[in-house]
Design an enzyme around this catalytic site. Structure first.
Site, PDB file in Angstrom:
ATOM      1  N   ASP A  43       0.810  -1.215   0.000  1.00 40.36           N
ATOM      2  CA  ASP A  43       0.000   0.000   0.000  1.00 40.36           C
ATOM      3  C   ASP A  43       0.847   1.270   0.000  1.00 40.36           C
ATOM      4  O   ASP A  43       2.060   1.241   0.213  1.00 40.36           O
ATOM      5  CB  ASP A  43      -0.914   0.021   1.226  1.00 40.36           C
ATOM      6  N   LYS A  65      -3.551   3.399  -2.464  1.00 42.23           N
ATOM      7  CA  LYS A  65      -4.729   4.247  -2.626  1.00 42.23           C
ATOM      8  C   LYS A  65      -4.453   5.528  -1.868  1.00 42.23           C
ATOM      9  O   LYS A  65      -4.362   5.527  -0.646  1.00 42.23           O
ATOM     10  CB  LYS A  65      -5.979   3.556  -2.071  1.00 42.23           C
ATOM     11  N   MET A 178      -6.720   9.816   9.402  1.00 42.16           N
ATOM     12  CA  MET A 178      -7.207  10.369   8.140  1.00 42.16           C
ATOM     13  C   MET A 178      -8.138  11.560   8.369  1.00 42.16           C
ATOM     14  O   MET A 178      -9.153  11.717   7.697  1.00 42.16           O
ATOM     15  CB  MET A 178      -7.928   9.275   7.320  1.00 42.16           C
TER      16      MET A 178
END
Length: 262
Positions: A43, A65, A178
């Protein structure tokens, strides 16, 4: 589309948590899984130094991503993972932090089960605990915090998680992953609960050479983050435990002096 086995190796998948970033913070079991991998799917938040644990012949495929760049849909990652397992053998699915803490690890495990491919899970150090800890900020501490929340700052719909409203009302430490892009909105939630003086930390790229720290209170953290140039990836820690960080003492003294003047 899933293709057929071309090398007759037994397909298997290992979901490995890479930890918060520093290659030395991956577990021994995770490092050993990488050594035996035929393919590594990794990732965006995985430090590429961790790939050095894999053998020289292992195929390494970036499936990150990240906002603002080309990214793989989860469905495409699931299919790639199974396809590589069927065709090459042992696939290590390497994910930042821990696979089951906002890592969608169970979705990948479940997809592989649909093809009867055995999956092993190797937990990783979640950034939600380890990154504050590396800054000597405990998420719990006697007399300050008896529990902690780990909440995503942004849901798939792009909105603030409803859980954040509840978290802001609690006395617990609140770790937001996030959430940097929603900082102003999150700060407003805490201000609405009368917590403008609550200590806050924003930590960028914890455990890596790009690590940055901003310490303040709810009422000032937006300005401090801008001043320090904090960028994603970063996590936020709201709670009295942040006051234990050495750099918070001058902030506490400043506001105490301000109260005395008033």
């Amino acid at each position: 589309m899933i293709t057929q086995n071309i090398n007759h190796k037994e397909p298997r998948i290992t979901l490995v948590g890479a930890g918060p970033g520093d290659p030395e913070l991956i577990t021994m079991r995770g490092a050993n899984a990488l050594k035996s991998a035929d393919v590594v799917l990794y990732d965006a938040l995985v430090n590429e130094g961790i790939l050095d644990y894999a053998g020289p012949d292992a195929i390494k495929v970036y499936v990150g991503k990240r906002s603002g760049e080309h990214s793989y849909a989860q469905d495409a990652i699931n299919k790639l993972m199974v396809d590589y397992a069927i065709n090459y053998g042992h696939v290590v699915r390497l994910k930042g932090g821990d696979p089951f803490v906002f890592g969608r690890g169970y979705e990948e495990l479940d997809f592989a089960a649909g093809y009867s491919i055995p999956v092993t899970v190797v937990p990783g150090l979640s950034s939600s605990i380890s990154v504050p800890g590396l800054q000597q900020i405990p998420v719990t501490h006697r007399g300050l915090s008896e529990s902690f929340w780990v909440v995503t700052g942004t849901t798939t719909s792009g909105k603030i998680s409803n859980d954040l409203y509840e978290a802001a009302r609690s006395k617990a430490t609140v770790v937001v992953l996030m959430g940097l892009g929603k900082l102003k909105e999150i700060v407003k939630l805490f201000q609405n609960e009368g917590k403008g003086q609550l200590p806050v930390a924003a930590i960028q790229s914890g455990s890596t050479e790009n690590e940055k720290l901003a310490i303040g209170i709810v009422d000032t953290i937006v300005e401090v983050v801008e001043e320090k140039g904090i960028e994603a990836p970063a996590l936020l820690v709201f709670g009295e435990v942040v006051s234990l960080h050495p750099s918070f003492l001058p902030i506490r003294e400043f506001f105490n002096a301000l109260k005395e003047e008033q």
